[in-house]
Scaffold this active site. Structure first.
Site, PDB file in Angstrom:
ATOM      1  N   LYS A  73       0.847  -1.189   0.000  1.00  0.00           N
ATOM      2  CA  LYS A  73       0.000   0.000   0.000  1.00  0.00           C
ATOM      3  C   LYS A  73       0.888   1.246   0.000  1.00  0.00           C
ATOM      4  CE  LYS A  73      -1.780   2.872   2.867  1.00  0.00           C
ATOM      5  NZ  LYS A  73      -1.710   4.129   2.102  1.00  0.00           N
ATOM      6  N   GLY A 104       7.069   4.914   8.250  1.00  0.00           N
ATOM      7  CA  GLY A 104       6.209   6.086   8.391  1.00  0.00           C
ATOM      8  C   GLY A 104       6.369   6.699   9.764  1.00  0.00           C
ATOM      9  N   SER A 105       5.319   7.323  10.237  1.00  0.00           N
ATOM     10  CA  SER A 105       5.422   8.071  11.488  1.00  0.00           C
ATOM     11  C   SER A 105       5.404   7.131  12.690  1.00  0.00           C
ATOM     12  CB  SER A 105       4.262   9.057  11.586  1.00  0.00           C
ATOM     13  OG  SER A 105       3.037   8.363  11.590  1.00  0.00           O
ATOM     14  N   THR A 106       5.982   7.582  13.770  1.00  0.00           N
ATOM     15  CA  THR A 106       6.011   6.801  15.002  1.00  0.00           C
ATOM     16  C   THR A 106       4.589   6.583  15.528  1.00  0.00           C
ATOM     17  OG1 THR A 106       8.262   7.433  15.534  1.00  0.00           O
ATOM     18  CG2 THR A 106       6.885   6.814  17.388  1.00  0.00           C
ATOM     19  N   GLU A 107       3.737   7.593  15.391  1.00  0.00           N
ATOM     20  CA  GLU A 107       2.351   7.460  15.852  1.00  0.00           C
ATOM     21  C   GLU A 107       1.647   6.302  15.145  1.00  0.00           C
ATOM     22  OE1 GLU A 107       2.541   9.173  18.784  1.00  0.00           O
ATOM     23  OE2 GLU A 107       0.564   8.285  18.522  1.00  0.00           O
ATOM     24  N   GLY A 158       3.069   3.919  13.543  1.00  0.00           N
ATOM     25  CA  GLY A 158       3.809   2.699  13.888  1.00  0.00           C
ATOM     26  C   GLY A 158       3.250   2.053  15.154  1.00  0.00           C
ATOM     27  N   GLU A 181      10.021   1.030  10.551  1.00  0.00           N
ATOM     28  CA  GLU A 181      11.050   2.058  10.352  1.00  0.00           C
ATOM     29  C   GLU A 181      10.336   3.387  10.522  1.00  0.00           C
ATOM     30  OE1 GLU A 181      12.852   4.867   9.154  1.00  0.00           O
ATOM     31  OE2 GLU A 181      12.949   4.097   7.098  1.00  0.00           O
ATOM     32  N   CYS A 216      13.398  10.668   6.938  1.00  0.00           N
ATOM     33  CA  CYS A 216      13.349  10.150   8.309  1.00  0.00           C
ATOM     34  C   CYS A 216      14.682  10.304   9.007  1.00  0.00           C
ATOM     35  CB  CYS A 216      12.900   8.693   8.296  1.00  0.00           C
ATOM     36  SG  CYS A 216      13.867   7.670   7.196  1.00  0.00           S
ATOM     37  N   GLU A 237       9.599  15.476  15.405  1.00  0.00           N
ATOM     38  CA  GLU A 237      10.016  15.351  14.011  1.00  0.00           C
ATOM     39  C   GLU A 237       9.199  16.336  13.174  1.00  0.00           C
ATOM     40  OE1 GLU A 237       9.004  11.673  11.778  1.00  0.00           O
ATOM     41  OE2 GLU A 237      11.089  11.744  11.116  1.00  0.00           O
TER      42      GLU A 237
END
Ligand code: NAP
Ligand code: MG
Length: 490
Positions: free
Chosen positions: A184, A237-240, A242, A259, A293, A392
Site C-alpha cells: 500500500k 512512516g510516522s512513530t504514531e 507505527g 522504520e 526520516c 520530528e
C-alpha cells in the site's frame, strides 16, 4: 507553460491485483496532485478493505500455486536482476513521475532515488542463491537440519517521501526470499508504485506475486494490518502510526518491522573540517526538503566553533536554489502537500514563540506563483527541551544547539525518544569512534551524512522502530527457520 512544467504522465491509475489493473470494488477514486503546481495530476482508484482482501487472496494463491513457489532460486535472482535493469531503462520517466508527484528535485529523483531503487533489486538478486539452512551436530543418532523458509504474504505500507525507493526496500528482500507481497503506497504518492507494477509484469513476475493497492491508511492500510492472511507487515512512516500498527497487528500476531521517525543529531566538533561539515549539515537537513526520516534536524555545534560555522552555514543555506522541481539545478523542491507545508510552518511559529532565533528562511516561497515551497530555515539558540528540537518536523527546518565537550554532546544527542541516525564531524579519530559507540542510533556517520547502500543495514534504536532493512539483515525479516529432526537409528 514551459516544457519543464508539463504534467502529462502515463500511469495506469488502477489497483494492481493478481497481475491485472482493475478499478476498486467501490469504484471510488482519489485525486493525486503536483505539489509544485498545486494542480491535479490524475485520479487513482481508491482501494479499501474489499480490495485488500482480493489482493491478499491473489498473493496467497501466488505463494502456494503456479510458477512462483516452483521457481528456482537462480531464476528468482534473474528476475530480480531484470527488474533492476528495467528500473534503470525507465529511470528518466520514473524520476519525472516521482518529481511531479512528490515535489522533490529531479536531481534527487533521477540521480539518487532511481539508481538506489535499481541497486536494491540488483543487490537482492545476488542473495536468492545464498539463502540456506544449516546442519547442526546434535547428540544421538539424529540428523538435524534447518530450512529457511519464506513467511507467506507480506504487507508493505510505505510513506510519501521516497515512494519508489521505499517500495524497492520492501519488495526486493521479500521477493528474494520467496514471499509474495501486498503493497500500500502513501495516499499522496501512489504513481511510481503503479508504474513499477508495469515493470514487474514486463520483467515476467508471475501474477499475484506483487499486488499494489493505493488507498488511505485507516481503510486500506488498516485492513492489510488486520488481515489474517498476511504473515508480516513492513512499515515505514510516522512513530504514531507505527504504534497503532503494532497494536492492530497483535490481533493476528503478525511479524512486524517498523522504520519510524527520527530527530537525528548532527554533531560538529571544533576540530572538524568545517567546510565539509557545513556541506554535511546542509545535506543532512535540506536534502529531500527535510522530508527524510534520517534528516540531521538537530545540529549540535561545539561552542568555540559556533560563530564561524553559523556564518558559513547560513550563507550557504540562503543561497540554495528553490525552483521548479523538474529543473536540473533546483535543490529545494516543493513540500509534498499543503498539509505538510502548514505543519512545517506551524513548527516555525512554535520555534519563534519558544524563543529560538530564526536566522534564515522559514517563509513560504512560490515558484511561478504556485507551490508548497518553504525556504530552508535555520534556528539558532535552540534548547533540546523546545518543541522544534523534540518533535520530528519533516521539513527544511534545522535546530542548532550548542555543546561544551564530547560528554555534553553525547548526552544532548541521546536526549530524544528517537534513535534512527546520528553523525559526528571531527578530525580526532578516537573521539569519532567513541562518539559512534555512545550514540544511541541505528546508523552513525563519521564525517559524512546520508550515506546508504543496499548492502548496509538500516533501521532504528528506541522509538525509531525495530528490524533492520537492507543488507543481509533484511533476509531475517522475511524468512523463518524450521528445524527438521531425522531419526537415523538402525
Ligand atoms: P503516516 O501516516 O505514518 O503514513 C505512512 C503510511 O502509513 C501511509 O501509507 C499511510 O497511509 C499509512 N497509514 C496511516 N494510518 C494507518 C493505519 N491506521 N493503518 C495502516 N496504515 C496506515 O505518515 P504521514 O501521514 O504520511 O506523515 C505524517 C508524519 O509522519 C510526517 O509529518 C512525518 O513526521 C512522519 N513521517 C515519517 C516517515 C519516515 O520515513 N520515518 C515517513 C513519512 C512520514 P496514508 O498515506 O493514507 O496516510
Ligand atoms: Mg497519513
Amino acid at each position: 507553460m514551459t516544457p519543464a512544467l508539463q504534467q502529462e504522465i502515463q500511469v495506469t491509475g488502477k489497483l494492481f491485483i493478481g497481475g491485472e489493473f482493475r478499478a476498486a470494488v467501490s469504484e471510488k477514486t482519489f485525486e493525486v496532485t503536483n505539489p509544485a503546481r498545486e494542480s491535479h495530476l490524475m485520479a487513482v482508484s481508491e482501494g479499501a478493505a474489499a480490495d485488500i482482501d482480493l489482493a491478499v487472496k491473489a498473493a496467497q494463491k501466488a505463494f502456494s500455486e503456479g510458477p512462483w513457489p516452483k521457481m528456482s532460486a537462480a531464476e528468482r535472482g534473474r528476475l530480480l536482476w531484470k527488474i533492476g535493469d528495467l528500473l534503470l531503462e525507465n529511470a528518466d520517466e520514473l524520476a519525472r513521475i516521482e518529481t511531479l508527484n512528490n515535489g522533490k528535485p529531479i536531481f534527487e529523483s533521477r540521480q539518487i532515488d532511481l539508481p538506489a531503487a535499481a541497486a536494491c533489486f540488483h543487490y537482492y538478486a545476488g542473495w536468492t542463491t545464498k539463502i540456506h539452512g544449516e546442519t547442526i551436530p546434535v547428540p544421538g543418532n539424529f540428523l538435524n537440519y534447518t530450512l529457511r523458509e519464506p513467511l507467506g504474504v507480506c504487507g508493505a505500507i510505505i510513506p510519501w517521501n521516497f515512494p519508489l525507493l521505499m517500495a524497492a526496500w520492501k519488495l526486493a528482500p521479500a521477493l528474494a526470499t520467496g514471499n509474495t507481497v501486498v503493497l500500500k503506497p502513501a495516499e499522496q504518492t501512489p504513481l511510481t508504485a503503479l508504474k513499477l507494477a508495469e515493470i514487474l509484469r514486463q520483467a515476467g513476475l508471475p501474477a499475484g506475486v506483487v499486488n499494489i493497492v493505493p488507498g488511505f491508511g485507516p481503510t486500506a492500510g488498516a485492513a492489510l494490518v488486520q488481515h489474517p492472511g498476511v504473515a508480516k507487515i513492513a512499515f515505514t512512516g510516522s512513530t504514531e502510526v507505527g504504534k497503532q500498527i503494532m497494536r492492530e497487528a497483535s490481533g493476528t500476531l503478525k511479524k512486524l518491522s517498523l522504520e519510524l521517525g527520527g530527530k537525528s543529531p548532527n554533531i560538529v566538533f571544533a576540530d572538524a573540517d568545517l567546510d565539509a561539515a557545513v556541506r554535511g549539515a546542509i545535506t543532512g537537513i535540506f536534502y529531500g526538503k527535510g522530508e527524510v526520516c534520517m534528516a540531521g534536524s538537530r545540529l549540535l555545534i561545539e561552542q568555540s566553533a559556533h560563530d564561524a560555522f553559523m556564518e558559513k552555514l547560513v550563507e550557504r543555506a540562503s543561497k540554495m536554489a528553490i525552483g521548479d522541481p523538474l529543473h536540473p539545478k533546483t535543490r529545494i523542491g516543493a513540500l509534498v502537500s499543503a498539509a505538510q507545508m502548514n505543519k512545517v510552518l506551524g513548527y516555525i511559529d512554535a520555534g519563534n514563540r519558544e524563543g529560538a532565533r530564526l536566522v534564515t528562511g522559514g517563509e513560504r516561497a512560490l515558484v511561478d506563483g504556485k507551490g508548497y515551497f518553504v525556504k530552508p530555515a535555520i534556528f539558532d539558540g535552540v534548547a533540546n527541551s523546545m518543541k522544534i528540537a523534540r518533535e520530528e518536523i519533516f521539513g527544511p527546518v534545522l535546530a542548532t544547539i550548542e555543546f561544551r565537550d564530547l560528554h555534553d554532546a553525547i548526552e544532548q544527542a541521546n536526549q530524544t525518544m528517537y534513535g534512527l541516525a546520528a553523525a559526528v564531524w571531527t578530525r580526532d579519530i578516537k573521539k569519532a569512534h567513541r562518539a559512534a559507540r555512545a550514540l544511541q542510533a541505528g546508523t552513525v556517520w563519521i564525517n559524512n551524512y546520508n550515506m546508504l547502500d543496499a548492502a548496509s543495514p538500516f533501521g532504528g534504536y528506541k522509538m525509531s522502530g525495530f528490524g533492520r532493512e537492507l543488507g543481509q539483515h533484511a533476509l531475517d525479516l522475511y524468512t523463518q527457520v524450521k528445524s527438521v529432526w531425522v531419526d537415523l537409528s538402525e
